[in-house]
Write a protein that holds these residues in place. Structure first.
Motif, mmCIF file in Angstrom:
data_model
loop_
_atom_site.group_PDB
_atom_site.id
_atom_site.type_symbol
_atom_site.label_atom_id
_atom_site.label_comp_id
_atom_site.label_asym_id
_atom_site.label_seq_id
_atom_site.Cartn_x
_atom_site.Cartn_y
_atom_site.Cartn_z
ATOM 1 N N THR A 403 0.818 -1.212 0.000
ATOM 2 C CA THR A 403 0.000 0.000 0.000
ATOM 3 C C THR A 403 0.852 1.263 0.000
ATOM 4 N N GLY A 404 2.158 1.118 0.153
ATOM 5 C CA GLY A 404 3.061 2.249 -0.034
ATOM 6 C C GLY A 404 3.586 2.919 1.203
ATOM 7 N N SER A 405 3.159 2.527 2.377
ATOM 8 C CA SER A 405 3.598 3.209 3.590
ATOM 9 C C SER A 405 4.889 2.649 4.160
ATOM 10 N N MET A 406 5.397 1.561 3.587
ATOM 11 C CA MET A 406 6.641 0.949 4.055
ATOM 12 C C MET A 406 7.550 0.664 2.865
ATOM 13 N N SER A 407 8.822 1.024 2.968
ATOM 14 C CA SER A 407 9.780 0.757 1.902
ATOM 15 C C SER A 407 10.119 -0.724 1.868
ATOM 16 N N VAL A 408 10.650 -1.185 0.747
ATOM 17 C CA VAL A 408 11.055 -2.586 0.650
ATOM 18 C C VAL A 408 12.181 -2.877 1.625
ATOM 19 N N ALA A 409 13.093 -1.934 1.793
ATOM 20 C CA ALA A 409 14.200 -2.121 2.746
ATOM 21 C C ALA A 409 13.662 -2.301 4.163
ATOM 22 N N LYS A 410 12.677 -1.492 4.526
ATOM 23 C CA LYS A 410 12.072 -1.613 5.848
ATOM 24 C C LYS A 410 11.313 -2.930 5.962
ATOM 25 N N LEU A 411 10.636 -3.329 4.879
ATOM 26 C CA LEU A 411 9.930 -4.614 4.869
ATOM 27 C C LEU A 411 10.910 -5.751 5.123
ATOM 28 N N ALA A 412 12.065 -5.707 4.465
ATOM 29 C CA ALA A 412 13.062 -6.760 4.640
ATOM 30 C C ALA A 412 13.523 -6.853 6.091
ATOM 31 N N ASP A 413 13.751 -5.695 6.723
ATOM 32 C CA ASP A 413 14.149 -5.678 8.135
ATOM 33 C C ASP A 413 13.041 -6.236 9.026
ATOM 34 N N THR A 414 11.815 -5.826 8.740
ATOM 35 C CA THR A 414 10.679 -6.267 9.546
ATOM 36 C C THR A 414 10.461 -7.762 9.420
ATOM 37 N N LEU A 415 10.511 -8.278 8.186
ATOM 38 C CA LEU A 415 10.345 -9.716 7.976
ATOM 39 C C LEU A 415 11.426 -10.503 8.710
ATOM 40 N N THR A 416 12.657 -10.031 8.611
ATOM 41 C CA THR A 416 13.768 -10.721 9.267
ATOM 42 C C THR A 416 13.569 -10.768 10.777
ATOM 43 N N THR A 417 13.186 -9.635 11.361
ATOM 44 C CA THR A 417 12.972 -9.564 12.809
ATOM 45 C C THR A 417 11.808 -10.440 13.248
ATOM 46 N N ASP A 418 10.695 -10.340 12.551
ATOM 47 C CA ASP A 418 9.483 -11.040 12.980
ATOM 48 C C ASP A 418 9.587 -12.560 12.794
ATOM 49 N N VAL A 419 10.142 -13.008 11.670
ATOM 50 C CA VAL A 419 10.270 -14.452 11.455
ATOM 51 C C VAL A 419 11.307 -15.041 12.402
ATOM 52 N N ASN A 420 12.387 -14.313 12.641
ATOM 53 C CA ASN A 420 13.385 -14.815 13.586
ATOM 54 C C ASN A 420 12.821 -14.928 14.998
ATOM 55 N N ALA A 421 11.873 -14.083 15.341
ATOM 56 C CA ALA A 421 11.221 -14.184 16.652
ATOM 57 C C ALA A 421 10.415 -15.478 16.735
ATOM 58 N N VAL A 422 9.758 -15.845 15.647
ATOM 59 C CA VAL A 422 8.997 -17.103 15.617
ATOM 60 C C VAL A 422 9.938 -18.290 15.776
ATOM 61 N N LEU A 423 11.053 -18.267 15.046
ATOM 62 C CA LEU A 423 12.018 -19.364 15.117
ATOM 63 C C LEU A 423 12.672 -19.434 16.497
ATOM 64 N N ALA A 424 12.981 -18.282 17.071
ATOM 65 C CA ALA A 424 13.610 -18.260 18.399
ATOM 66 C C ALA A 424 12.687 -18.847 19.452
ATOM 67 N N ALA A 425 11.403 -18.527 19.352
ATOM 68 C CA ALA A 425 10.432 -19.068 20.315
ATOM 69 C C ALA A 425 10.352 -20.585 20.193
ATOM 70 N N GLY A 426 10.384 -21.092 18.984
ATOM 71 C CA GLY A 426 10.364 -22.520 18.784
ATOM 72 C C GLY A 426 11.612 -23.206 19.298
ATOM 73 N N LYS A 427 12.736 -22.547 19.088
ATOM 74 C CA LYS A 427 14.010 -23.103 19.562
ATOM 75 C C LYS A 427 14.034 -23.143 21.098
ATOM 76 N N LYS A 428 13.515 -22.090 21.718
ATOM 77 C CA LYS A 428 13.471 -22.045 23.187
ATOM 78 C C LYS A 428 12.567 -23.129 23.736
ATOM 79 N N ALA A 429 11.446 -23.380 23.018
ATOM 80 C CA ALA A 429 10.512 -24.398 23.476
ATOM 81 C C ALA A 429 11.141 -25.788 23.453
ATOM 82 N N LEU A 430 12.128 -25.977 22.581
ATOM 83 C CA LEU A 430 12.843 -27.240 22.519
ATOM 84 C C LEU A 430 14.016 -27.306 23.504
ATOM 85 N N GLY A 431 14.220 -26.203 24.235
ATOM 86 C CA GLY A 431 15.308 -26.161 25.203
ATOM 87 C C GLY A 431 16.663 -26.014 24.569
ATOM 88 N N LYS A 432 16.707 -25.346 23.416
ATOM 89 C CA LYS A 432 17.997 -25.145 22.722
ATOM 90 C C LYS A 432 18.361 -23.684 22.665
#
Length: 432
Positions: A403-432
């Motif tokens: 919709t134009g309110s976020m740059s692609v560069a900002k999108l890339a940063d946001t995707l990286t942060t948000d998906v890594n949070a999902v993966l980190a939570a899963g890793k913690k749940a496994l005790g790693k």
């Protein structure tokens, strides 16, 4: 992970260990599969072959599956994409290690199993080697695509050789030429439904020589030049309105929209052959099946699914479950489906069953056979989160960029942060 060179090896480390082969127990076999996908004719044929078993079909539902697993009363079989789920279901101890069953099978011979099925293997750290946790019912190279030749030429697009890949930039230009909009309403979309899912983004990036997920499968990075290029293309397609997108969802999927005259292209694999013949045979004369597009110069034609079945570790009738695997994925049920063009087989010995009764079928098989030289399954699956959870995150972040309110560069940063949070939570749940 090139499938043509992937190989088996060590025993997997899932908590279930290697299952001891059990005989078929009489009773009901509960199969979790998308509603309508397994017809009553197939169920009847299976029950005729195995009269001691009755099939109970339930719809695929991750929430329901999680509840059934937690209650210790899982389905006997679950249909899901092996490319996406194997590391998770194996490392979590959710799936049954089927090595012993495959070793003793009279239907599945290791030398006859298509290499794409190595996505159902996991050795504790790597997908593609180790123990086998399932097998595909059928599969396709899912970045391949189709276009309506009449709409394509009418828009002034030059005819293409089906075995030569188009670039994503060329594809976007062609889609813009075919899109028809008037009074703010679009009557014809030139491009297919562009969904921002991890499989497709990673596949685009791979053709440019990049990678989204880390070697240890614990983090992602969408900020590389290759990833930025892929994100830019998806955002531009969404902004241009040349196809349905996350900000303009499709009322259906590619097939019904194309056959209703609302979409000029479809991003579907070989299985679309059988779907076309059974659903809209009038389109056979004007459809062309094409090689997967390229973002860069690396020729990769991936499989996003290798959809098949796995057996929960606590399934009550593993012998019956494996009987279904043999019949549906490698026996009479598989032959019935493959002979209709409903996908590529899991066994090399069944390739000859692909239909070539007319010009349409022969052209599709020729294009598909050429594409086999470029098969790859781009690594995206992680033991720390299912791709469904990752895709939910992607879908949440993309609209702001389109919709134009976020740059692609900002999108890339946001995707990286948000998906890594999902993966980190899963890793913690496994005790790693």
């Amino acid at each position: 992970m090139p499938l043509l060179s992937a190989c088996g090896g060590t025993v997997g480390t899932g908590s279930s260990g290697t299952a001891k082969v059990q005989d078929i127990k009489p009773g009901t076999l509960t199969v979790m599969s998308p509603t309508g996908e397994i017809g009553s004719d197939l169920v009847k044929s299976f029950e005729t072959a195995y009269p001691q078993l009755k099939v109970n079909l339930i719809n695929v539902d991750q929430t329901r599956l999680n509840a059934m697993l937690a209650a210790g009363n899982p389905p006997d079989l679950v249909e899901q994409p092996g490319t996406d789920v194997t590391p998770y279901i194996a490392s979590q101890g959710i799936a049954l290690n089927l090595d012993a069953y495959f070793e003793q099978s009279s239907v599945f011979k290791e030398s006859d199993i298509m290499p794409v099925n190595d996505v159902w293997k996991w050795d504790g750290s790597k997908q593609g080697s180790g123990s086998r946790y399932g097998i595909a019912k059928d599969w396709s190279q899912d970045a391949m695509w189709w276009y309506d030749t009449q709409l394509w030429s009418a828009a002034g697009n030059a005819a293409r050789k089906p075995t030569e890949p188009i670039t994503y930039d060329e594809l976007l230009d062609a889609a813009k030429a075919m899109t028809k909009t008037s009074g703010g309403k679009t009557s014809m979309y030139g491009l297919w439904y562009v969904t921002p899912d991890i499989d497709r983004i990673a596949a685009m990036v791979a053709t440019a020589g990049g990678r989204i997920i880390s070697e240890d499968l614990s983090t992602v990075d969408f900020t590389s030049p290759e990833a930025i290029k892929a994100l830019t293309w998806i955002v531009e397609a969404g902004k241009a309105g040349v196809g349905y997108s996350v900000t303009n969802p499709s009322p259906d999927w590619d097939g019904p929209e194309m056959f209703a005259g609302k979409q000029a292209t479809a991003c579907q694999g070989y299985w679309y052959t059988g779907f076309t013949e059974s659903t809209a045979p009038a389109f056979e004369s004007k459809l062309q099946f094409n090689a997967a597009p390229l973002l860069g110069s690396t020729r990769i034609s991936p499989s996003f699914g290798a959809v098949g079945f796995w057996v929960p570790a606590k399934a009550k009738n593993p012998g019956g479950s494996f009987a279904w695997l043999e019949w549906f994925c490698g026996g009479a049920g598989a032959k019935q489906r493959i002979s209709k063009g409903d996908g590529l087989p899991s066994l090399k010995s069944m390739v000859s069953l692909l239909p070539q009764r007319n010009d349409f079928e022969r052209a599709c098989v020729a294009t598909q056979n050429n594409e086999l030289d470029y098969i790859d399954v781009v690594q995206v699956a992680s033991p720390y989160a299912l791709n469904t959870a990752i895709n939910t995150t992607l879908a949440k972040d993309f609209p702001a960029a389109i919709t134009g309110s976020m740059s692609v560069a900002k999108l890339a940063d946001t995707l990286t942060t948000d998906v890594n949070a999902v993966l980190a939570a899963g890793k913690k749940a496994l005790g790693k």
